[in-house]
Design a protein around this motif. Structure first.
Motif, PDB file in Angstrom:
ATOM      1  N   VAL A  79      48.280   0.078 -42.855  1.00  0.00           N
ATOM      2  CA  VAL A  79      48.000  -1.048 -41.967  1.00  0.00           C
ATOM      3  C   VAL A  79      47.895  -0.497 -40.547  1.00  0.00           C
ATOM      4  N   ASP A  80      46.773  -0.765 -39.917  1.00  0.00           N
ATOM      5  CA  ASP A  80      46.477  -0.270 -38.579  1.00  0.00           C
ATOM      6  C   ASP A  80      47.445  -0.840 -37.540  1.00  0.00           C
ATOM      7  N   ALA A  81      47.873  -0.019 -36.601  1.00  0.00           N
ATOM      8  CA  ALA A  81      48.822  -0.436 -35.551  1.00  0.00           C
ATOM      9  C   ALA A  81      48.268  -1.600 -34.731  1.00  0.00           C
ATOM     10  N   ASP A  82      46.962  -1.622 -34.481  1.00  0.00           N
ATOM     11  CA  ASP A  82      46.364  -2.731 -33.729  1.00  0.00           C
ATOM     12  C   ASP A  82      46.486  -4.045 -34.499  1.00  0.00           C
ATOM     13  N   ARG A  83      46.359  -3.953 -35.797  1.00  0.00           N
ATOM     14  CA  ARG A  83      46.491  -5.157 -36.629  1.00  0.00           C
ATOM     15  C   ARG A  83      47.926  -5.690 -36.571  1.00  0.00           C
ATOM     16  N   ILE A  84      48.897  -4.785 -36.586  1.00  0.00           N
ATOM     17  CA  ILE A  84      50.304  -5.185 -36.467  1.00  0.00           C
ATOM     18  C   ILE A  84      50.521  -5.883 -35.126  1.00  0.00           C
ATOM     19  N   ASP A  85      49.983  -5.306 -34.054  1.00  0.00           N
ATOM     20  CA  ASP A  85      50.115  -5.915 -32.723  1.00  0.00           C
ATOM     21  C   ASP A  85      49.498  -7.309 -32.676  1.00  0.00           C
ATOM     22  N   ARG A  86      48.338  -7.473 -33.309  1.00  0.00           N
ATOM     23  CA  ARG A  86      47.688  -8.787 -33.316  1.00  0.00           C
ATOM     24  C   ARG A  86      48.544  -9.814 -34.055  1.00  0.00           C
ATOM     25  N   ILE A 112      58.022 -13.876 -40.253  1.00  0.00           N
ATOM     26  CA  ILE A 112      57.726 -12.464 -40.494  1.00  0.00           C
ATOM     27  C   ILE A 112      57.423 -12.247 -41.972  1.00  0.00           C
ATOM     28  N   MET A 113      58.225 -12.865 -42.836  1.00  0.00           N
ATOM     29  CA  MET A 113      57.986 -12.737 -44.281  1.00  0.00           C
ATOM     30  C   MET A 113      56.574 -13.213 -44.632  1.00  0.00           C
ATOM     31  N   ASP A 114      56.184 -14.381 -44.117  1.00  0.00           N
ATOM     32  CA  ASP A 114      54.849 -14.921 -44.405  1.00  0.00           C
ATOM     33  C   ASP A 114      53.757 -13.976 -43.915  1.00  0.00           C
ATOM     34  N   ALA A 115      53.939 -13.422 -42.716  1.00  0.00           N
ATOM     35  CA  ALA A 115      52.935 -12.508 -42.157  1.00  0.00           C
ATOM     36  C   ALA A 115      52.838 -11.227 -42.994  1.00  0.00           C
ATOM     37  N   LEU A 116      53.981 -10.691 -43.392  1.00  0.00           N
ATOM     38  CA  LEU A 116      53.974  -9.456 -44.185  1.00  0.00           C
ATOM     39  C   LEU A 116      53.383  -9.687 -45.573  1.00  0.00           C
ATOM     40  N   LYS A 117      53.600 -10.854 -46.121  1.00  0.00           N
ATOM     41  CA  LYS A 117      53.038 -11.177 -47.440  1.00  0.00           C
ATOM     42  C   LYS A 117      51.518 -11.075 -47.401  1.00  0.00           C
ATOM     43  N   GLU A 118      50.933 -11.503 -46.265  1.00  0.00           N
ATOM     44  CA  GLU A 118      49.482 -11.425 -46.093  1.00  0.00           C
ATOM     45  C   GLU A 118      49.010 -10.001 -45.791  1.00  0.00           C
ATOM     46  N   LEU A 119      49.818  -9.250 -45.039  1.00  0.00           N
ATOM     47  CA  LEU A 119      49.423  -7.908 -44.603  1.00  0.00           C
ATOM     48  C   LEU A 119      49.527  -6.860 -45.698  1.00  0.00           C
ATOM     49  N   ALA A 123      55.316  -3.870 -47.976  1.00  0.00           N
ATOM     50  CA  ALA A 123      56.078  -4.147 -46.764  1.00  0.00           C
ATOM     51  C   ALA A 123      56.807  -5.483 -46.888  1.00  0.00           C
ATOM     52  N   TYR A 124      56.168  -6.437 -47.530  1.00  0.00           N
ATOM     53  CA  TYR A 124      56.781  -7.747 -47.763  1.00  0.00           C
ATOM     54  C   TYR A 124      58.065  -7.593 -48.579  1.00  0.00           C
ATOM     55  N   ILE A 125      58.012  -6.806 -49.635  1.00  0.00           N
ATOM     56  CA  ILE A 125      59.192  -6.596 -50.485  1.00  0.00           C
ATOM     57  C   ILE A 125      60.244  -5.796 -49.730  1.00  0.00           C
ATOM     58  N   ARG A 126      59.824  -4.793 -48.968  1.00  0.00           N
ATOM     59  CA  ARG A 126      60.785  -4.023 -48.152  1.00  0.00           C
ATOM     60  C   ARG A 126      61.551  -4.932 -47.204  1.00  0.00           C
ATOM     61  N   TYR A 127      60.800  -5.761 -46.480  1.00  0.00           N
ATOM     62  CA  TYR A 127      61.435  -6.657 -45.511  1.00  0.00           C
ATOM     63  C   TYR A 127      62.357  -7.643 -46.229  1.00  0.00           C
ATOM     64  N   ALA A 128      61.877  -8.179 -47.336  1.00  0.00           N
ATOM     65  CA  ALA A 128      62.673  -9.145 -48.097  1.00  0.00           C
ATOM     66  C   ALA A 128      63.977  -8.523 -48.571  1.00  0.00           C
ATOM     67  N   SER A 129      63.947  -7.239 -48.926  1.00  0.00           N
ATOM     68  CA  SER A 129      65.154  -6.589 -49.440  1.00  0.00           C
ATOM     69  C   SER A 129      66.260  -6.571 -48.387  1.00  0.00           C
ATOM     70  N   SER A 151      49.203 -11.080 -57.159  1.00  0.00           N
ATOM     71  CA  SER A 151      49.636 -10.016 -56.243  1.00  0.00           C
ATOM     72  C   SER A 151      50.382  -8.920 -56.973  1.00  0.00           C
ATOM     73  N   GLN A 152      50.585  -9.067 -58.283  1.00  0.00           N
ATOM     74  CA  GLN A 152      51.289  -8.054 -59.057  1.00  0.00           C
ATOM     75  C   GLN A 152      50.301  -7.080 -59.664  1.00  0.00           C
ATOM     76  N   PRO A 153      50.686  -5.795 -59.730  1.00  0.00           N
ATOM     77  CA  PRO A 153      49.790  -4.804 -60.333  1.00  0.00           C
ATOM     78  C   PRO A 153      49.652  -5.071 -61.833  1.00  0.00           C
ATOM     79  N   GLY A 154      48.517  -4.705 -62.356  1.00  0.00           N
ATOM     80  CA  GLY A 154      48.469  -4.829 -63.789  1.00  0.00           C
ATOM     81  C   GLY A 154      47.168  -5.112 -64.302  1.00  0.00           C
TER      82      GLY A 154
END
Length: 154
Positions: A79-86, A112-119, A123-129, A151-154
């Protein structure tokens, strides 16, 4: 603006330009006292926000803390740093335009959780942990099991 290197209060602006998303002004500065160069950012602040912790403790809202927590969750992810800033700018704008000065920390965490879920799902699971205080591997399994099937692999 005080020089971060020598403390001189008489620094000069050498260049000003808007950031890529026009949410701030980037200023290149020069200190005649120690010849150091540094960058500052000027952002619009609509209101003074206070974070209300679950313990009732209150502290001033810190954009950098929000940005830091997202960067930690997104470390080594594509994930690009500019995208994180936006995304952070968008979250801050939402908070400032909510009409409230006191923001519960839980609300910020959920945003933050909602934003990471989209990004990025990892990262969403890391933050949630951390946010949901996972204690065992089974906590991860249960959380991942609740994610939408697409959103699950498979």
């Amino acid at each position: 603006m005080r020089c971060p290197f020598c403390g001189n209060e008489d620094t000069q602006v050498k260049d000003s330009r808007p950031t890529e998303d026009n949410s701030a002004i980037r200023r290149r500065r020069f200190c005649p006292g120690c010849a150091a160069r540094f960058t500052t950012f000027e952002r619009v602040q609509l209101r003074e926000l206070t974070v209300v912790k679950s313990s009732g403790q209150r502290e001033p809202f810190d954009r950098e803390k929000l940005l830091r927590s997202m960067r930690i969750a997104l470390r080594k992810r594509p994930v690009d740093a500019d995208r994180i800033d936006r995304v952070v700018n968008s979250l801050v704008r939402q908070l400032e335009s909510s009409g409230e000065n006191d923001i519960p920390s839980k609300q910020i965490g959920e945003m933050i959780m909602d934003a990471l879920k989209e990004l990025d799902p990892v990262a969403y699971i890391r933050y949630a942990s951390v946010y949901k205080d996972f204690r065992e591997a089974s906590d991860f399994n249960e959380f991942v099991g609740q994610l939408a099937p697409e959103s699950q692999p498979g």
